[in-house]
Write a protein that holds these residues in place. Structure first.
Motif, PDB file in Angstrom:
ATOM      1  N   ALA A  35      -7.976   7.681   4.170  1.00  0.00           N
ATOM      2  CA  ALA A  35      -6.914   6.671   4.110  1.00  0.00           C
ATOM      3  C   ALA A  35      -7.245   5.529   3.154  1.00  0.00           C
ATOM      4  CB  ALA A  35      -6.659   6.111   5.509  1.00  0.00           C
ATOM      5  N   ASP A  36      -8.329   5.645   2.408  1.00  0.00           N
ATOM      6  CA  ASP A  36      -8.762   4.566   1.512  1.00  0.00           C
ATOM      7  C   ASP A  36      -7.629   4.162   0.562  1.00  0.00           C
ATOM      8  OD1 ASP A  36     -10.656   2.772   0.407  1.00  0.00           O
ATOM      9  OD2 ASP A  36     -10.998   4.155  -1.259  1.00  0.00           O
ATOM     10  N   GLY A  37      -7.346   2.865   0.512  1.00  0.00           N
ATOM     11  CA  GLY A  37      -6.267   2.366  -0.337  1.00  0.00           C
ATOM     12  C   GLY A  37      -4.904   2.401   0.326  1.00  0.00           C
ATOM     13  N   GLY A  38      -4.859   2.911   1.563  1.00  0.00           N
ATOM     14  CA  GLY A  38      -3.577   3.032   2.256  1.00  0.00           C
ATOM     15  C   GLY A  38      -3.650   2.521   3.680  1.00  0.00           C
ATOM     16  N   THR A  39      -2.972   3.233   4.577  1.00  0.00           N
ATOM     17  CA  THR A  39      -2.834   2.814   5.969  1.00  0.00           C
ATOM     18  C   THR A  39      -3.358   3.894   6.900  1.00  0.00           C
ATOM     19  OG1 THR A  39      -0.831   1.565   5.401  1.00  0.00           O
ATOM     20  CG2 THR A  39      -1.191   2.032   7.728  1.00  0.00           C
ATOM     21  N   LEU A  40      -4.142   3.467   7.889  1.00  0.00           N
ATOM     22  CA  LEU A  40      -4.628   4.378   8.926  1.00  0.00           C
ATOM     23  C   LEU A  40      -3.924   4.023  10.232  1.00  0.00           C
ATOM     24  CD1 LEU A  40      -6.602   6.628   9.817  1.00  0.00           C
ATOM     25  CD2 LEU A  40      -8.277   4.838  10.301  1.00  0.00           C
ATOM     26  N   PHE A  41      -3.232   5.004  10.817  1.00  0.00           N
ATOM     27  CA  PHE A  41      -2.496   4.790  12.056  1.00  0.00           C
ATOM     28  C   PHE A  41      -3.206   5.496  13.198  1.00  0.00           C
ATOM     29  CE2 PHE A  41       0.934   6.453  14.928  1.00  0.00           C
ATOM     30  CZ  PHE A  41       1.220   5.240  15.537  1.00  0.00           C
ATOM     31  N   ARG A  88       0.817  -1.218   0.000  1.00  0.00           N
ATOM     32  CA  ARG A  88       0.000   0.000   0.000  1.00  0.00           C
ATOM     33  C   ARG A  88       0.854   1.273   0.000  1.00  0.00           C
ATOM     34  NH1 ARG A  88      -5.329  -0.611   1.980  1.00  0.00           N
ATOM     35  NH2 ARG A  88      -5.899  -2.790   2.312  1.00  0.00           N
ATOM     36  N   SER A  89       2.136   1.144  -0.243  1.00  0.00           N
ATOM     37  CA  SER A  89       3.047   2.284  -0.102  1.00  0.00           C
ATOM     38  C   SER A  89       2.694   3.453  -1.021  1.00  0.00           C
ATOM     39  CB  SER A  89       4.489   1.842  -0.358  1.00  0.00           C
ATOM     40  OG  SER A  89       4.622   1.278  -1.650  1.00  0.00           O
ATOM     41  N   ASN A  90       2.009   3.174  -2.130  1.00  0.00           N
ATOM     42  CA  ASN A  90       1.603   4.269  -3.027  1.00  0.00           C
ATOM     43  C   ASN A  90       0.306   4.931  -2.581  1.00  0.00           C
ATOM     44  OD1 ASN A  90       3.793   4.002  -4.782  1.00  0.00           O
ATOM     45  ND2 ASN A  90       2.786   2.353  -5.932  1.00  0.00           N
ATOM     46  N   GLY A  91      -0.357   4.328  -1.572  1.00  0.00           N
ATOM     47  CA  GLY A  91      -1.571   4.913  -1.025  1.00  0.00           C
ATOM     48  C   GLY A  91      -1.237   5.864   0.115  1.00  0.00           C
ATOM     49  N   PRO A  92      -2.243   6.498   0.707  1.00  0.00           N
ATOM     50  CA  PRO A  92      -1.994   7.483   1.770  1.00  0.00           C
ATOM     51  C   PRO A  92      -1.637   6.822   3.100  1.00  0.00           C
ATOM     52  CG  PRO A  92      -4.342   7.255   1.416  1.00  0.00           C
ATOM     53  CD  PRO A  92      -3.685   6.436   0.341  1.00  0.00           C
ATOM     54  N   PHE A  93      -0.879   7.517   3.903  1.00  0.00           N
ATOM     55  CA  PHE A  93      -0.644   7.158   5.300  1.00  0.00           C
ATOM     56  C   PHE A  93      -1.249   8.277   6.144  1.00  0.00           C
ATOM     57  CE2 PHE A  93       1.592   5.110   8.788  1.00  0.00           C
ATOM     58  CZ  PHE A  93       1.753   6.140   9.699  1.00  0.00           C
ATOM     59  N   VAL A  94      -2.291   7.941   6.899  1.00  0.00           N
ATOM     60  CA  VAL A  94      -3.007   8.937   7.695  1.00  0.00           C
ATOM     61  C   VAL A  94      -2.838   8.590   9.164  1.00  0.00           C
ATOM     62  CG1 VAL A  94      -5.238   9.977   8.228  1.00  0.00           C
ATOM     63  CG2 VAL A  94      -4.684   9.371   5.867  1.00  0.00           C
ATOM     64  N   ALA A  95      -2.315   9.525   9.946  1.00  0.00           N
ATOM     65  CA  ALA A  95      -2.063   9.300  11.371  1.00  0.00           C
ATOM     66  C   ALA A  95      -3.002  10.162  12.210  1.00  0.00           C
ATOM     67  CB  ALA A  95      -0.613   9.632  11.707  1.00  0.00           C
ATOM     68  N   ILE A  96      -3.583   9.553  13.242  1.00  0.00           N
ATOM     69  CA  ILE A  96      -4.478  10.265  14.153  1.00  0.00           C
ATOM     70  C   ILE A  96      -4.029  10.004  15.584  1.00  0.00           C
ATOM     71  CG2 ILE A  96      -6.857  10.578  14.940  1.00  0.00           C
ATOM     72  CD1 ILE A  96      -7.798   9.375  12.328  1.00  0.00           C
ATOM     73  N   ASP A  97      -3.916  11.070  16.375  1.00  0.00           N
ATOM     74  CA  ASP A  97      -3.616  10.929  17.797  1.00  0.00           C
ATOM     75  C   ASP A  97      -4.938  10.849  18.544  1.00  0.00           C
ATOM     76  OD1 ASP A  97      -2.800  11.021  20.391  1.00  0.00           O
ATOM     77  OD2 ASP A  97      -1.950  13.040  20.311  1.00  0.00           O
ATOM     78  N   CYS A  98      -5.335   9.643  18.936  1.00  0.00           N
ATOM     79  CA  CYS A  98      -6.629   9.457  19.608  1.00  0.00           C
ATOM     80  C   CYS A  98      -6.670  10.157  20.959  1.00  0.00           C
ATOM     81  CB  CYS A  98      -6.915   7.968  19.785  1.00  0.00           C
ATOM     82  SG  CYS A  98      -7.059   7.069  18.229  1.00  0.00           S
ATOM     83  N   GLY A  99      -5.499  10.386  21.559  1.00  0.00           N
ATOM     84  CA  GLY A  99      -5.465  11.076  22.840  1.00  0.00           C
ATOM     85  C   GLY A  99      -5.891  12.527  22.748  1.00  0.00           C
TER      86      GLY A  99
END
Length: 458
Positions: free
Chosen positions: A242-248, A198-209
């Motif tokens: 983050a569709d097509g990629g990774t959600l952190f 999925r490296s060509n897809g988005p990487f979206v990071a969210i701080d849940c805190g």
């Protein structure tokens, strides 16, 4: 010119700070307590627009800024904030950064350090604003740039960590990354994404805190205009972004129970339903979660859904604290010194033997994040090519002195050291279940909490 909110009860210091920042083109609003600061953040009597950075004294007449920051983060206020304190305990700063502080500085404040931290906080605020409208390609470009700045280390424990990263990356398995605050969990997640299909897809990071309970579902799944008070337009959630990629999801244990239910459904059925909508949206997302606590224990205590835990825990990676990566510390120091030299226009070539002795003996409660910050300050305050002890933060020297206090003739210190070791051992045995630990130690929970705080047990 930036619009700053300074919360400080020392009138002389706040006046000096306001004048200094004013000469550098900033506009400063001063509040002397938390009550006035909350009113200022509400927007009442504020004709100059929103504040861009919060500068918070740690001890205030009606509370402390760590608790204040926790409250406003839960309310969804994400303005970058840093804490100023004369309380020489870096663990206070670590706690503050865990709940959303950008950084901290100690008093007496060094002018160059203040301007550096303020500049970085303003840049962080711009990044937070940009991420809401950023296109996927921009998110990827930023992620790749940051990934290039990260180094793995060469110790046996680091090699094992990245062997696991390379093993799980090509799969589509959900991953839990567990480790103390500041150990680099997000960098590990980015490495997994970078090495995945999925490296060509988005990487979206969210701080849940930093998400309030009210806005967490909207942030993750989006909402329709009019779904709740303040929903003035449609919003795409981070799952869809983050569709097509990774959600952190960092510090996933902070999500409320109702959001956990929706998250489980999104993972199992690969669909989401924005708040206020009846239309299902298909999403193809790989989820990586991070936590600094044991989610299995949280699930056993009823604080985290057990079915969600098992759905996330297809593969678990433990990120070791810096104190267990002794062979790597020299590599990290060199990396951070070179990075700081480039950012600050300095020419520090090496650290003195005395500084290296402190670095090797210090326990680094804030881990790599703390090491990076300490070195940046060290480089900033060093005018020569060799950085000396005089440029180290005072709280580090204080911590080292405290570590050296227990001796063979100090009976009280020896008793306290033994008591701390016993509490840590029991907590580890019961996987940090404080009720069980209190029973085994034959003390009540209140006493256990007091001793955990007294001995700075993480």
């Amino acid at each position: 010119m930036a619009h700053l909110l300074l919360v400080e009860d020392d009138s002389t210091f706040s006046k000096l700070l306001s004048n200094f920042l004013g000469k550098h083109g900033h506009q400063v609003k001063v509040c002397t307590n938390i009550k006035d600061a909350r009113e200022a953040l509400s927007g009442k009597n504020n004709s100059d627009g929103p504040y861009e950075v919060l500068m918070l004294d740690y001890r205030l007449p009606d509370g402390n800024s760590v608790d204040f920051l926790k409250i406003i983060r839960n309310e969804g206020i994400r303005i970058p904030a840093f804490i100023m304190t004369s309380f020489h305990d870096v663990r206070t700063a670590v706690t503050a950064m865990q709940i959303g502080a950008f950084d901290y500085i100690t008093k007496p404040v060094n002018p160059e350090e203040l301007l550096m931290v303020l500049r970085e906080a303003l840049n962080r605020g711009e990044e937070v604003s940009e991420i809401k409208v950023e296109q996927k390609t921009k998110v990827n470009a930023k992620m790749e740039k940051q990934a290039l700045e990260f180094i793995e280390g060469k110790s046996a424990i680091s090699k094992q960590l990245y062997e696991y990263v390379r093993l799980v990356s090509p799969t589509d398995m959900s991953v839990i990354i567990q480790g103390e605050s500041g150990t680099g969990k997000e960098h590990v997640a980015k490495s997994i994404h970078r090495l995945s299909k999925r490296s060509n897809g988005p990487f979206v990071a969210i701080d849940c805190g930093s998400l309030s309970k009210e806005l967490a579902a909207s942030e993750l799944f989006g909402h329709k205009k009019g779904a709740f008070t303040g929903a003035l337009q449609d919003k795409i959630g981070q799952f869809e972004a983050a569709d097509g990629g990774t959600l952190f999801l960092d510090e996933i244990g902070n999500l409320g129970y109702d959001v956990q239910i929706k998250l489980l459904r999104a993972l199992q059925e690969r669909i989401i339903v924005p708040i206020g909508s009846t239309q299902q949206v298909k999403v193809d997302v790989r989820l990586i979660a991070a936590t600094n606590e044991d989610l299995m224990t949280s699930a056993a205590n009823g604080d985290f859904r057990e079915d969600l835990y098992h759905r996330l825990n297809e593969f678990k990676i433990e990120v070791p604290p810096l104190r267990r990566r002794g062979e790597d510390i020299g590599i990290f120091i060199q990396h951070f010194v070179e990075k700081a030299n480039q950012e600050l226009g300095r020419n520090v070539r090496e650290l003195s033997k005395e500084v290296m002795d402190v670095f090797n003996k210090y326990d680094w409660p804030g881990n790599l994040r703390e090491l990076n910050n300490v070195i940046k300050r060290l480089v900033l305050l060093s005018k020569e090519e060799v950085a000396t002890l005089s440029a180290l933060p005072a709280e580090m020297i204080t911590a080292m002195e405290d570590q050296q206090k227990p001796s063979g003739s100090d009976l009280k210190a020896l008793q306290e050291t033994h008591e701390k070791e016993m509490i840590e051992k029991v907590l580890q045995e019961v996987r940090y279940n404080k009720s069980k630990a209190a029973k085994l130690l034959n003390i009540d929970r209140k006493t256990l909490y007091y001793k955990i705080e007294k001995y700075h047990i993480e």
